[in-house]
Design an enzyme around this catalytic site. Structure first.
Site, PDB file in Angstrom:
ATOM      1  NE  ARG A 188      -3.406  -2.168   2.998  1.00 43.21           N
ATOM      2  CZ  ARG A 188      -4.412  -2.786   2.392  1.00 43.21           C
ATOM      3  NH1 ARG A 188      -4.902  -2.270   1.280  1.00 43.21           N
ATOM      4  NH2 ARG A 188      -4.918  -3.909   2.873  1.00 43.21           N
ATOM      5  CG  HIS A 200       1.755  -8.363   4.065  1.00 49.25           C
ATOM      6  ND1 HIS A 200       2.004  -8.434   5.417  1.00 49.25           N
ATOM      7  CD2 HIS A 200       0.814  -7.393   3.908  1.00 49.25           C
ATOM      8  CE1 HIS A 200       1.249  -7.557   6.050  1.00 49.25           C
ATOM      9  NE2 HIS A 200       0.522  -6.909   5.173  1.00 49.25           N
ATOM     10  CE1 TYR A 251      -3.397   3.083   9.985  1.00 48.78           C
ATOM     11  CE2 TYR A 251      -2.390   1.180   8.959  1.00 48.78           C
ATOM     12  CZ  TYR A 251      -3.477   2.006   9.133  1.00 48.78           C
ATOM     13  OH  TYR A 251      -4.647   1.740   8.460  1.00 48.78           O
ATOM     14  CG  HIS A 306       0.394  -1.727  11.212  1.00 48.22           C
ATOM     15  ND1 HIS A 306       1.431  -1.813  10.303  1.00 48.22           N
ATOM     16  CD2 HIS A 306      -0.658  -2.365  10.640  1.00 48.22           C
ATOM     17  CE1 HIS A 306       1.015  -2.464   9.223  1.00 48.22           C
ATOM     18  NE2 HIS A 306      -0.239  -2.805   9.397  1.00 48.22           N
TER      19      HIS A 306
END
Length: 688
Positions: A379, A439, A472, A596
């Site tokens: 992202r 990821h 985050y 996070h």
């Protein structure tokens, strides 16, 4: 609805209920009088956003199971039927509480501070005249009323869009007597409109779009009597399906799926509280939903839209105090590469500025000695300085390789657009491995120096996203350590090329070694405990659901290993259960920042092994994703991670929740002691 204690491998709480429990903790922040008023409103909106995703992904999956095998038991002891009923009951209780907090606490509190929402039923003459003028000029021209009839079927309703069902009486000019019309609110229309202070009577007066429509909807149906107008909103299945075995072009397959995401199967219907039974039944039948799928709400059907209010109101005392993130001192006066040849540098966002990461990429893009840049993107946002730097590097003639994860949920379109721009510029763009989301968060620079080529890397627990890096909490490591950089290079080789994965020197990697290494580390602590040696595990993550890891933790607890888990969200392990997990504690930190970072600490006979990771302890992270856990090797940085990433949360008595053996949570408020709020303690001194 919680199942009784079960054998070891079945001793888990249902993850959907655990996710709802997390949102209950978030909602508690909206009830906390110590939280500024506009921030309390934000927490209500966050709950709404989280619930949207719960229904779009998790509940839609449960409903699919209901159609295929409703009574099949899952490892958590629930069937789809039992889970669906339990989730609906708990979700309705949470939503009811959410609207009570909004109407009974937040709105009155905002009104005390001069922030007021004018409703259709409470407008005075001047306010109504102003509202009518706005409606006539800005709203009416873009509305399209659809009177239901054989030639006007029920319109297609977009996922999570604002709509109105209008109950009418009388004939129109063609003699039609449908009695029902649908009005869809275009997404281009603002949902909050500021009313002039002189007319409002409040410093900050607003009207919601729904109030404009409810006030003047009759003008869309001249000559007919409006019996009622009610908001409704449909949540649809938004999980994209790509057949791993059949797909030949992932980007093309995703683009086809994205075009239909807005029209997936309906899973939830939200309606105004006062809707008639007749109108509700019509909507239910239209969307193929039953009564348990319907949620009557006392207020706006989409509270997420209220998230924009703090940006429209300049009242600093109603918001969290601002602060200026630190910039790493090591980088203030020296070149990135010069610094990293001598030492590793650790950053802890949002307390440390994310601009150091953006500057690292930009510096590499501009440095004539850097010959290659490799980057993963999961992202990053629609606008990104980092991505612009990669484009600049391509134009400067550097070899730029970007692994773009197209299956990043709800960021697929943004990532496709970035991939296209990078390809057009001449970068090597690959989309990872079908069936295994990439990821891992990593960036690698190859630089030509006197001694030959040298690698520099950045590894992180969070995304390369400048906006979320402000809200985050995540760790990032800058390093030129040869083994770490060699491992990062090898992972990039796996993602872009073909062949068998080579053993990595120091990194743990999913889907190959991460699960095994974590389990081995837990079992090693158990062996130390059995031998009478000190044994300790502290782990921080977003979610904990993987059965084998949970089983290993239970067994380690039974040998005497002290285990502290800091799990922000879903946790299906039960702590403090007699004979099973007496040495395990579970905490959840809920505050102004979204926790996070993933941090794993194993005492390992006094070696104090510390790993940072992109992976939670979930099935998908261990077995269906490319993830990394990387060690912190510098002793000073290791102690900083332990202090800032773990111990501060274990000592928190303001933002921390403790899980009981039955899976419920209690806020850890210790009276008579100094307030120790972890996130406040970590903010740079001198915060505004």
């Amino acid at each position: 609805m919680t199942p009784p204690l079960a054998p070891l491998t079945e001793h888990f709480l249902n993850r959907e209920l655990s996710l709802l429990a997390f949102n209950e903790r978030v909602l508690a922040m909206a009830e906390d009088p110590l939280v500024p008023a506009l921030e309390r409103l934000k927490f209500i909106c966050i709950v709404s956003s989280n619930l949207d995703e719960l229904f779009e992904i998790r509940v839609s999956g449960i409903k699919a199971q209901l159609r295929s095998n409703p009574d099949q038991l899952h490892p958590d002891g629930y069937s789809a039927t039992t889970t669906y009923k339990a989730v609906c009951e708990r979700a309705k209780a949470l939503i009811d509480r959410q609207y009570k907090v909004l109407n009974n606490q937040i709105f009155p509190l905002l009104k005390q501070h001069g922030i007021h929402f004018h409703l259709a039923t409470t407008l005075n003459d001047a306010q109504r005249d102003w509202a009518h003028q706005y409606f006539s000029q800005e709203v009416l021209p873009v509305l399209t009323p659809i009177g239901l009839s054989p030639t006007h079927p029920f319109p297609r309703v977009l996922n999570k869009s604002l709509n109105f069902i209008v109950e009418l009486e009388g004939e129109d000019s063609f003699g039609r007597q449908s009695g029902v019309a649908i009005v869809q609110a275009p997404r281009a229309l603002p949902r909050l409109v500021a009313m002039p202070k002189k007319i409002s009577g409040y410093t900050h007066g607003f009207m919601m779009l729904s109030s404009f429509v409810q006030s003047f909807v009759h003008e869309l149906f001249p000559g007919m009597k409006t019996l009622g107008v009610h908001q409704f909103r449909v949540t649809r299945n938004s999980d994209l399906f790509v057949d791993d075995e059949e797909v030949t072009d992932l980007r093309e397959a995703l683009q086809g799926e994205l075009s239909q995401r807005q029209f997936g199967d309906a899973v939830r219907l939200e309606v105004s509280e006062g809707i008639s039974d007749r109108m509700l039944k019509l909507l239910r039948n239209e969307f193929g939903l039953n009564d348990s799928d319907c949620y009557r709400v006392h207020g706006p059907v989409n509270m997420v839209r209220l998230m924009q209010l703090p940006d429209l109101v300049d009242e600093p005392e109603l918001k969290f105090s601002g602060f200026t993130p630190r910039y790493p001192k090591a980088f203030e006066s020296s070149n990135f590469f010069e610094v990293l040849r001598a030492q590793d540098v650790l950053v802890h966002h949002p307390y440390d500025s994310f601009s150091s990461v953006s500057d690292f990429i930009r510096t590499a893009a501009q440095d004539p000695q850097v010959v290659a840049i490799k980057q993963t993107i999961y992202r990053t946002g629609q606008t990104s300085e980092l991505m612009e730097s990669l484009l600049s590097a391509v134009r400067a003639g550097k070899e730029v390789t970007v692994v773009v994860e197209l299956m990043a949920r709800f960021d697929e379109e943004t990532n496709i657009n970035w991939a296209s721009r990078l390809e057009e510029a001449g970068a090597h763009v690959v989309f990872g491995v079908v069936g295994n989301k990439t990821h891992a968060k990593m960036s690698l620079m190859v630089r030509r120096e006197k001694g030959g080529m040298r690698r520099y890397a950045h590894l992180g627990t969070g995304n390369y996203h400048p906006r979320t890096a402000r809200t985050y909490t995540d760790f990032g490591l800058f390093t030129s350590h040869k083994d770490i950089c060699a491992d990062v290079h090898e992972v990039f080789q796996q993602l872009t090329g073909l062949g068998h994965a080579k053993p990595l020197k120091v990194l743990w990697q999913s889907p190959f070694t991460l699960h095994e290494r974590v389990r081995e580390a837990i079992e090693r602590e158990a062996r130390h405990a059995k031998a009478g040696k000190p044994a300790r595990i502290i782990a921080k993550m977003n979610s904990l659901v993987e059965p084998q890891i949970i089983e290993a933790l239970y067994k380690a607890s039974q040998t005497g290993v002290k285990i502290d888990l800091i799990v922000r969200g879903v946790c299906v392990l039960r702590p403090r259960a007699p004979g099973l997990s007496e040495n395990i504690s579970v905490r959840s930190t809920i505050g102004r920042f979204l926790e996070h970072s993933r941090v794993f600490y194993f005492k390992n006979g006094g070696k104090d092994d510390v790993y940072l990771s992109s992976a939670d302890w979930m099935d998908r992270n261990f077995f269906r994703r490319v993830e990394l856990a990387f060690p912190i090797l510098d002793p000073k940085l290791k102690q900083r991670v332990i202090r800032e990433g773990l111990m501060v949360h274990l000592r928190d008595n303001a933002l921390s929740w403790s899980m009981r053996a039955d899976g419920t949570y209690a806020i850890r408020r210790i009276t008579g002691t100094r307030r120790r709020a972890s996130q406040e303690l970590l903010m740079p001194q001198g915060a505004a």
